[in-house]
Design a protein around this motif. Structure first.
Motif, PDB file in Angstrom:
ATOM      1  N   GLY A 265      42.610 104.209 -32.609  1.00  0.00           N
ATOM      2  CA  GLY A 265      43.218 105.470 -33.000  1.00  0.00           C
ATOM      3  C   GLY A 265      42.360 106.605 -32.477  1.00  0.00           C
ATOM      4  O   GLY A 265      41.790 106.516 -31.382  1.00  0.00           O
ATOM      5  N   ASP A 266      42.233 107.672 -33.251  1.00  0.00           N
ATOM      6  CA  ASP A 266      41.422 108.807 -32.823  1.00  0.00           C
ATOM      7  C   ASP A 266      39.956 108.572 -33.167  1.00  0.00           C
ATOM      8  O   ASP A 266      39.611 108.274 -34.313  1.00  0.00           O
ATOM      9  CB  ASP A 266      41.899 110.093 -33.513  1.00  0.00           C
ATOM     10  N   PHE A 267      39.102 108.718 -32.155  1.00  0.00           N
ATOM     11  CA  PHE A 267      37.663 108.589 -32.355  1.00  0.00           C
ATOM     12  C   PHE A 267      36.977 109.846 -31.828  1.00  0.00           C
ATOM     13  O   PHE A 267      37.477 110.506 -30.909  1.00  0.00           O
ATOM     14  CB  PHE A 267      37.121 107.352 -31.642  1.00  0.00           C
TER      15      PHE A 267
ATOM     16  N   ILE B  76      46.671 103.185 -30.094  1.00  0.00           N
ATOM     17  CA  ILE B  76      47.741 103.161 -31.093  1.00  0.00           C
ATOM     18  C   ILE B  76      48.920 104.003 -30.610  1.00  0.00           C
ATOM     19  O   ILE B  76      50.077 103.714 -30.921  1.00  0.00           O
ATOM     20  CB  ILE B  76      47.201 103.637 -32.460  1.00  0.00           C
ATOM     21  N   ALA B  77      48.628 105.017 -29.785  1.00  0.00           N
ATOM     22  CA  ALA B  77      49.713 105.833 -29.220  1.00  0.00           C
ATOM     23  C   ALA B  77      50.625 105.009 -28.320  1.00  0.00           C
ATOM     24  O   ALA B  77      51.770 105.403 -28.064  1.00  0.00           O
ATOM     25  CB  ALA B  77      49.130 106.997 -28.421  1.00  0.00           C
TER      26      ALA B  77
ATOM     27  N   ILE C 264      52.148 102.044 -37.258  1.00  0.00           N
ATOM     28  CA  ILE C 264      52.757 100.960 -36.474  1.00  0.00           C
ATOM     29  C   ILE C 264      53.613 100.087 -37.377  1.00  0.00           C
ATOM     30  O   ILE C 264      54.706  99.654 -36.997  1.00  0.00           O
ATOM     31  CB  ILE C 264      51.661 100.128 -35.774  1.00  0.00           C
ATOM     32  N   VAL C 265      53.123  99.836 -38.574  1.00  0.00           N
ATOM     33  CA  VAL C 265      53.895  99.051 -39.546  1.00  0.00           C
ATOM     34  C   VAL C 265      55.183  99.776 -39.900  1.00  0.00           C
ATOM     35  O   VAL C 265      56.266  99.173 -39.945  1.00  0.00           O
ATOM     36  CB  VAL C 265      53.057  98.790 -40.820  1.00  0.00           C
TER      37      VAL C 265
ATOM     38  N   GLY D 161      56.526 106.342 -28.808  1.00  0.00           N
ATOM     39  CA  GLY D 161      56.637 107.495 -27.919  1.00  0.00           C
ATOM     40  C   GLY D 161      56.337 108.764 -28.698  1.00  0.00           C
ATOM     41  O   GLY D 161      57.114 109.169 -29.560  1.00  0.00           O
ATOM     42  N   LEU D 162      55.199 109.393 -28.412  1.00  0.00           N
ATOM     43  CA  LEU D 162      54.790 110.578 -29.149  1.00  0.00           C
ATOM     44  C   LEU D 162      55.171 111.848 -28.381  1.00  0.00           C
ATOM     45  O   LEU D 162      55.072 111.878 -27.156  1.00  0.00           O
ATOM     46  CB  LEU D 162      53.272 110.561 -29.378  1.00  0.00           C
ATOM     47  N   PRO D 163      55.582 112.885 -29.082  1.00  0.00           N
ATOM     48  CA  PRO D 163      55.925 114.135 -28.398  1.00  0.00           C
ATOM     49  C   PRO D 163      54.696 114.736 -27.724  1.00  0.00           C
ATOM     50  O   PRO D 163      53.601 114.753 -28.282  1.00  0.00           O
ATOM     51  CB  PRO D 163      56.432 115.026 -29.540  1.00  0.00           C
ATOM     52  N   TYR D 164      54.900 115.188 -26.507  1.00  0.00           N
ATOM     53  CA  TYR D 164      53.871 115.813 -25.681  1.00  0.00           C
ATOM     54  C   TYR D 164      52.743 114.851 -25.302  1.00  0.00           C
ATOM     55  O   TYR D 164      51.736 115.261 -24.746  1.00  0.00           O
ATOM     56  CB  TYR D 164      53.312 117.078 -26.357  1.00  0.00           C
ATOM     57  N   ARG D 165      52.928 113.566 -25.610  1.00  0.00           N
ATOM     58  CA  ARG D 165      51.990 112.534 -25.156  1.00  0.00           C
ATOM     59  C   ARG D 165      52.763 111.364 -24.550  1.00  0.00           C
ATOM     60  O   ARG D 165      52.282 110.232 -24.509  1.00  0.00           O
ATOM     61  CB  ARG D 165      51.129 112.042 -26.321  1.00  0.00           C
ATOM     62  N   GLY D 166      53.958 111.646 -24.089  1.00  0.00           N
ATOM     63  CA  GLY D 166      54.855 110.588 -23.636  1.00  0.00           C
ATOM     64  C   GLY D 166      54.302 109.754 -22.493  1.00  0.00           C
ATOM     65  O   GLY D 166      54.458 108.533 -22.477  1.00  0.00           O
ATOM     66  N   VAL D 167      53.654 110.394 -21.525  1.00  0.00           N
ATOM     67  CA  VAL D 167      53.119 109.657 -20.382  1.00  0.00           C
ATOM     68  C   VAL D 167      51.976 108.757 -20.840  1.00  0.00           C
ATOM     69  O   VAL D 167      51.898 107.577 -20.442  1.00  0.00           O
ATOM     70  CB  VAL D 167      52.638 110.624 -19.280  1.00  0.00           C
ATOM     71  N   TYR D 168      51.110 109.273 -21.690  1.00  0.00           N
ATOM     72  CA  TYR D 168      49.995 108.476 -22.210  1.00  0.00           C
ATOM     73  C   TYR D 168      50.517 107.293 -23.023  1.00  0.00           C
ATOM     74  O   TYR D 168      50.066 106.164 -22.840  1.00  0.00           O
ATOM     75  CB  TYR D 168      49.099 109.360 -23.069  1.00  0.00           C
TER      76      TYR D 168
END
Length: 267
Positions: free
Chosen positions: A173-175, A130-131, A246-247, A135-142
């Protein structure tokens, strides 16, 4: 005959859960790991594979084919997390993440396509995130590497239609898995201008994983996809708010959505 399923990264976490579930459903499952000897108690065979090494990809596929006549389903699950301020993540780590999360899956796909095309059937399931939709902060590369795999899947699907080969994405998502332990974490530098906010975000990410859903939900979702007559292009599996994010990204103005993310991460 039971369908033959190859799961990259099948020794732990989501991959292990999916493999065990599918085996119980009667499928012939093969998993992979860079160090298969570390998993002598696996409930299904674990074959040596490093998705960043072409020779191991070829060897893995050949091993499956020596035992079976076909690979009916490929589940591209192997991947790696990475966190840090984009300014401070070493170039080598950014490249390594893309090698694992994007180029690796593409090369595994290339290795199984001739087999599937010969049998005029096949299904490839790419496990993204889902990431990868934002573009998430501090997870941009992922976010970028997983988002790229989402788009590559869309292209592949159209190119493979003529061969009766399906491809789809599943974005979890998070598991509750050990993914946090295997991430590359850029260090929280004492003199970094991002120190406090990155440190806070890093702790939040780890808490989200610890409190994440049971990976059996992913196993059930993938089982349904395998049995779908016409698999969709994109699937999302996870907590309601993670999927709903996402929606929101689709319907909200960009700046408002950005503000929501910044508030969430206390930026």
């Amino acid at each position: 005959m039971s369908k033959v399923i190859l799961i990259t990264g099948g020794s732990s976490g989501i991959g292990k859960s999916v493999g065990e579930y599918l085996q119980l459903k009667g499928y012939k499952v093969y998993g992979t790991s860079r160090n298969p000897n570390n998993y002598p108690d696996s409930k299904f065979p674990i074959i040596a594979l490093d998705v960043t090494e072409q020779d191991t990809i070829k060897s893995c596929v050949q091993t499956v084919l020596q035992n079976e006549s076909q690979i009916d389903v490929l589940i591209n699950n192997a991947g790696a997390g990475i966190t840090g301020p984009l300014e401070e993540i070493p170039d080598a780590e950014i490249k390594r993440n893309f090698e694992t999360n994007l180029f690796g899956p593409i090369n595994v796909i290339k290795a199984v396509l001739p087999i599937m095309r010969k049998h005029k059937s096949g299904l490839i399931i790419n496990v993204t995130s889902i990431a990868g939709y934002m573009g998430l902060p501090y997870r941009g590369v992922y976010s970028a590497s997983k988002g790229a795999l989402e788009l590559v899947t869309e292209s592949f699907r159209m190119e493979l239609k003529a061969f009766n080969i399906n491809m789809t994405n599943v974005a979890p998502g998070d598991f509750a898995t050990n993914i946090a332990a295997g991430r590359y974490h850029a260090p929280v530098l004492e003199d970094s201008p991002y120190r406090d906010k990155y440190d806070y975000s890093l702790k939040m990410m780890d808490e989200h994983v610890d409190e994440g859903n049971d990976p059996s939900q992913m196993a059930e979702a993938i089982y349904r996809i395998i049995n779908a007559k016409q698999p969709k292009i994109h699937y999302k599996v996870g907590a309601f708010m993670q999927k709903f994010s996402i929606v929101l990204k689709r319907i909200l103005p960009d700046t408002i959505y950005e503000k929501l993310l910044m508030n969430h991460y206390k930026l």
